[in-house]
Design a protein around this motif. Structure first.
Motif, PDB file in Angstrom:
ATOM      1  N   ALA A  77       0.820  -1.107   0.054  1.00  0.00           N
ATOM      2  CA  ALA A  77      -0.042   0.055  -0.210  1.00  0.00           C
ATOM      3  C   ALA A  77       0.874   1.120  -0.113  1.00  0.00           C
ATOM      4  CB  ALA A  77      -0.890  -0.087   1.170  1.00  0.00           C
ATOM      5  N   VAL A  78       2.102   1.099   0.054  1.00  0.00           N
ATOM      6  CA  VAL A  78       3.097   2.493   0.514  1.00  0.00           C
ATOM      7  C   VAL A  78       3.179   3.200  -1.006  1.00  0.00           C
ATOM      8  CG1 VAL A  78       5.408   3.141   0.920  1.00  0.00           C
ATOM      9  CG2 VAL A  78       4.340   1.325   2.370  1.00  0.00           C
ATOM     10  N   PRO A  79       3.431   2.371  -2.120  1.00  0.00           N
ATOM     11  CA  PRO A  79       3.576   3.171  -3.453  1.00  0.00           C
ATOM     12  C   PRO A  79       2.261   3.801  -3.896  1.00  0.00           C
ATOM     13  CG  PRO A  79       3.632   0.605  -3.716  1.00  0.00           C
ATOM     14  CD  PRO A  79       3.729   0.937  -2.274  1.00  0.00           C
ATOM     15  N   VAL A  80       1.160   3.156  -3.566  1.00  0.00           N
ATOM     16  CA  VAL A  80      -0.239   3.846  -3.720  1.00  0.00           C
ATOM     17  C   VAL A  80      -0.425   5.139  -2.833  1.00  0.00           C
ATOM     18  CG1 VAL A  80      -2.751   3.524  -3.644  1.00  0.00           C
ATOM     19  CG2 VAL A  80      -1.265   1.301  -4.235  1.00  0.00           C
ATOM     20  N   LEU A  81       0.016   4.997  -1.502  1.00  0.00           N
ATOM     21  CA  LEU A  81      -0.150   6.176  -0.885  1.00  0.00           C
ATOM     22  C   LEU A  81       0.808   7.222  -1.308  1.00  0.00           C
ATOM     23  CD1 LEU A  81      -0.999   7.596   1.798  1.00  0.00           C
ATOM     24  CD2 LEU A  81       1.025   6.478   2.953  1.00  0.00           C
ATOM     25  N   ALA A  82       2.086   6.885  -1.712  1.00  0.00           N
ATOM     26  CA  ALA A  82       3.043   7.870  -2.299  1.00  0.00           C
ATOM     27  C   ALA A  82       2.315   8.580  -3.542  1.00  0.00           C
ATOM     28  CB  ALA A  82       4.449   7.337  -2.854  1.00  0.00           C
ATOM     29  N   ILE A  83       1.627   7.850  -4.570  1.00  0.00           N
ATOM     30  CA  ILE A  83       1.155   8.531  -5.794  1.00  0.00           C
ATOM     31  C   ILE A  83      -0.178   9.546  -5.245  1.00  0.00           C
ATOM     32  CG2 ILE A  83      -0.093   7.837  -7.783  1.00  0.00           C
ATOM     33  CD1 ILE A  83       1.679   5.557  -7.834  1.00  0.00           C
ATOM     34  N   VAL A  84      -1.022   8.792  -4.270  1.00  0.00           N
ATOM     35  CA  VAL A  84      -1.902   9.861  -4.006  1.00  0.00           C
ATOM     36  C   VAL A  84      -1.554  11.091  -3.090  1.00  0.00           C
ATOM     37  CG1 VAL A  84      -3.884   9.744  -2.352  1.00  0.00           C
ATOM     38  CG2 VAL A  84      -3.416   7.775  -3.616  1.00  0.00           C
ATOM     39  N   LEU A  85      -0.622  11.073  -2.425  1.00  0.00           N
ATOM     40  CA  LEU A  85      -0.095  12.136  -1.668  1.00  0.00           C
ATOM     41  C   LEU A  85       0.708  13.198  -2.655  1.00  0.00           C
ATOM     42  CD1 LEU A  85       1.590  10.844   1.426  1.00  0.00           C
ATOM     43  CD2 LEU A  85      -0.091  11.946   1.489  1.00  0.00           C
ATOM     44  N   GLY A  86       1.236  12.389  -3.696  1.00  0.00           N
ATOM     45  CA  GLY A  86       2.207  13.485  -4.762  1.00  0.00           C
ATOM     46  C   GLY A  86       0.977  14.265  -5.710  1.00  0.00           C
ATOM     47  N   LEU A  87      -0.253  13.424  -5.948  1.00  0.00           N
ATOM     48  CA  LEU A  87      -1.165  14.121  -6.556  1.00  0.00           C
ATOM     49  C   LEU A  87      -1.910  15.248  -5.927  1.00  0.00           C
ATOM     50  CD1 LEU A  87      -2.582  10.931  -8.660  1.00  0.00           C
ATOM     51  CD2 LEU A  87      -1.272  12.735  -9.341  1.00  0.00           C
ATOM     52  N   VAL A  88      -2.030  14.729  -4.440  1.00  0.00           N
ATOM     53  CA  VAL A  88      -2.641  16.042  -3.672  1.00  0.00           C
ATOM     54  C   VAL A  88      -1.898  17.081  -3.469  1.00  0.00           C
ATOM     55  CG1 VAL A  88      -3.459  16.502  -1.255  1.00  0.00           C
ATOM     56  CG2 VAL A  88      -4.302  14.373  -2.470  1.00  0.00           C
ATOM     57  N   ALA A  89      -0.458  16.969  -3.417  1.00  0.00           N
ATOM     58  CA  ALA A  89       0.415  17.896  -3.311  1.00  0.00           C
ATOM     59  C   ALA A  89       0.494  18.904  -4.464  1.00  0.00           C
ATOM     60  CB  ALA A  89       1.781  17.424  -2.865  1.00  0.00           C
ATOM     61  N   LEU A  90       0.478  18.201  -5.741  1.00  0.00           N
ATOM     62  CA  LEU A  90       0.607  19.062  -6.901  1.00  0.00           C
ATOM     63  C   LEU A  90      -0.743  19.663  -6.981  1.00  0.00           C
ATOM     64  CD1 LEU A  90       1.744  16.427  -9.362  1.00  0.00           C
ATOM     65  CD2 LEU A  90       3.136  18.434  -8.451  1.00  0.00           C
ATOM     66  N   ARG A  91      -1.860  19.415  -6.839  1.00  0.00           N
ATOM     67  CA  ARG A  91      -3.187  20.132  -6.638  1.00  0.00           C
ATOM     68  C   ARG A  91      -3.138  21.318  -5.821  1.00  0.00           C
ATOM     69  NH1 ARG A  91      -9.403  17.632  -6.232  1.00  0.00           N
ATOM     70  NH2 ARG A  91     -10.479  19.530  -6.570  1.00  0.00           N
ATOM     71  N   GLN A  92      -2.433  21.147  -4.381  1.00  0.00           N
ATOM     72  CA  GLN A  92      -2.669  22.136  -3.360  1.00  0.00           C
ATOM     73  C   GLN A  92      -1.599  23.236  -3.873  1.00  0.00           C
ATOM     74  OE1 GLN A  92      -1.394  20.046   0.214  1.00  0.00           O
ATOM     75  NE2 GLN A  92      -3.322  19.442   0.570  1.00  0.00           N
ATOM     76  N   ILE A  93      -0.451  22.710  -4.623  1.00  0.00           N
ATOM     77  CA  ILE A  93       0.449  23.716  -4.836  1.00  0.00           C
ATOM     78  C   ILE A  93       0.001  24.754  -6.179  1.00  0.00           C
ATOM     79  CG2 ILE A  93       2.833  24.135  -6.100  1.00  0.00           C
ATOM     80  CD1 ILE A  93       3.684  21.483  -4.419  1.00  0.00           C
ATOM     81  N   SER A  94      -0.677  24.019  -6.958  1.00  0.00           N
ATOM     82  CA  SER A  94      -1.207  24.659  -8.169  1.00  0.00           C
ATOM     83  C   SER A  94      -2.194  25.636  -7.604  1.00  0.00           C
ATOM     84  CB  SER A  94      -1.785  23.751  -9.105  1.00  0.00           C
ATOM     85  OG  SER A  94      -1.052  23.010  -9.619  1.00  0.00           O
ATOM     86  N   GLY A  95      -3.020  25.317  -6.613  1.00  0.00           N
ATOM     87  CA  GLY A  95      -4.094  26.252  -6.126  1.00  0.00           C
ATOM     88  C   GLY A  95      -3.632  27.539  -5.113  1.00  0.00           C
ATOM     89  N   SER A  96      -2.137  27.384  -4.797  1.00  0.00           N
ATOM     90  CA  SER A  96      -1.813  28.110  -3.681  1.00  0.00           C
ATOM     91  C   SER A  96      -1.513  29.578  -4.131  1.00  0.00           C
ATOM     92  CB  SER A  96      -0.542  27.693  -2.979  1.00  0.00           C
ATOM     93  OG  SER A  96       0.459  27.719  -4.074  1.00  0.00           O
ATOM     94  N   ASN A  97      -1.524  29.863  -5.499  1.00  0.00           N
ATOM     95  CA  ASN A  97      -1.403  31.300  -6.169  1.00  0.00           C
ATOM     96  C   ASN A  97       0.218  31.746  -5.843  1.00  0.00           C
ATOM     97  OD1 ASN A  97      -2.040  33.506  -7.328  1.00  0.00           O
ATOM     98  ND2 ASN A  97      -2.511  34.666  -5.493  1.00  0.00           N
ATOM     99  N   GLY A  98       1.109  30.576  -5.985  1.00  0.00           N
ATOM    100  CA  GLY A  98       2.398  30.801  -5.819  1.00  0.00           C
ATOM    101  C   GLY A  98       2.909  30.980  -4.615  1.00  0.00           C
ATOM    102  N   THR A  99       2.309  30.700  -3.415  1.00  0.00           N
ATOM    103  CA  THR A  99       2.760  30.868  -2.189  1.00  0.00           C
ATOM    104  C   THR A  99       3.320  29.337  -1.445  1.00  0.00           C
ATOM    105  OG1 THR A  99       0.491  30.307  -1.256  1.00  0.00           O
ATOM    106  CG2 THR A  99       1.155  32.665  -1.488  1.00  0.00           C
ATOM    107  N   GLN A 100       3.098  28.334  -2.373  1.00  0.00           N
ATOM    108  CA  GLN A 100       3.788  27.017  -1.833  1.00  0.00           C
ATOM    109  C   GLN A 100       4.567  26.720  -2.924  1.00  0.00           C
ATOM    110  OE1 GLN A 100       0.679  24.131  -0.657  1.00  0.00           O
ATOM    111  NE2 GLN A 100      -0.099  25.511   1.045  1.00  0.00           N
TER     112      GLN A 100
END
Length: 254
Positions: A63-86
């Protein structure tokens, strides 16, 4: 000679020493506006990506690689929506790529191993089918040929004792003859190669289903799978106790 009038700008500047602070305030706060925080989810993604290597130790970590992929996708979405602050896109992508690379390598290896084992499992099940057919037809000589020399040596059993055991099973008054004898279809392959499966035996007059573990090995020269053990039906004889009866003593004539 006319007096030169003082410049009003110079006078204002000399009288108001704080006037120059407005020019400095144009740069004030740039450091705070330029500060970019590292996304914590991206950090978690790279850590999970590195931890993907644990799948080589145990399948419990799949389950670890699945978790890494999910976290990575969530992080990319959060960074894109941070308006350059992240920041942290590289960390997020690294976690995803590590999970895909290491996890894909492991899953690919398992897939290839299953493809390699498939014909061997089919051979093991074929031997079980031959044994079932021979016993059902009471052709015990053919069934005997499916057992290895190791079985005959360790069990200290010959064909007469072998056929007698099957005859006794087939001649049971309470249970009747064997109605069905087949493998459960599951084969456990081990290095050697060795294999284990389970025979399911149903009798004509009984609802009980007997389960008997069959252990096989592949002959090195012929490449044929042979039955090494069927312990429930042919137990290994116990060695005789060492020494004579307790309390007995050997003594010569006096």
């Amino acid at each position: 000679m006319a007096d030169t009038a003082p410049n009003s700008n110079d006078r204002d500047a000399s009288q108001d020493p704080l006037a120059s602070l407005h020019r400095m305030s144009n740069t004030a706060g740039l450091s705070s506006q330029e500060y970019v925080a590292v996304n914590l989810t991206a950090v978690a993604a790279i850590l999970a990506g590195l931890a993907t290597g644990l799948i080589f130790l145990s399948p419990l970590w799949l389950a670890v690689p699945v978790l890494a992929i999910v976290l990575g996708l969530v992080a990319l979405r959060q960074i894109s929506g941070s308006n350059g602050t992240q920041a942290g896109r590289l960390l997020a992508w690294a976690g995803i790529l590590l999970a895909l690379g290491i996890g894909g390598f492991q899953f690919g290896g398992q897939f290839m191993e299953r493809l390699k084992q498939r014909p061997m499992k089919a051979e093991v099940l074929a031997v079980c089918g031959q044994l079932a057919q021979s016993v059902m037809q009471e052709d015990y000589q053919k069934a005997w040929s499916l057992f290895s020399e190791r079985f005959r040596t360790e069990k200290k059993i010959d064909f007469k004792a072998f056929s007698h055991q099957w005859t006794a099973i087939q001649g049971s008054r309470d249970a009747g003859k064997i109605k069905s004898l087949k493998s459960n279809g599951l084969v456990d392959l081990q290095p050697g190669p060795f294999a284990a499966t389970m025979l399911l035996m149903e009798m004509e007059k009984s609802a009980y289903v007997g389960r008997y573990t069959v252990v096989m090995s592949k002959h090195k020269h012929s490449g044929v799978w042979q039955i090494d053990d069927l312990a429930a039906l042919f137990p290994t004889p116990q060695p005789p106790p060492q020494g004579g009866p307790s309390g007995a003593a050997m003594s010569g004539p006096r």
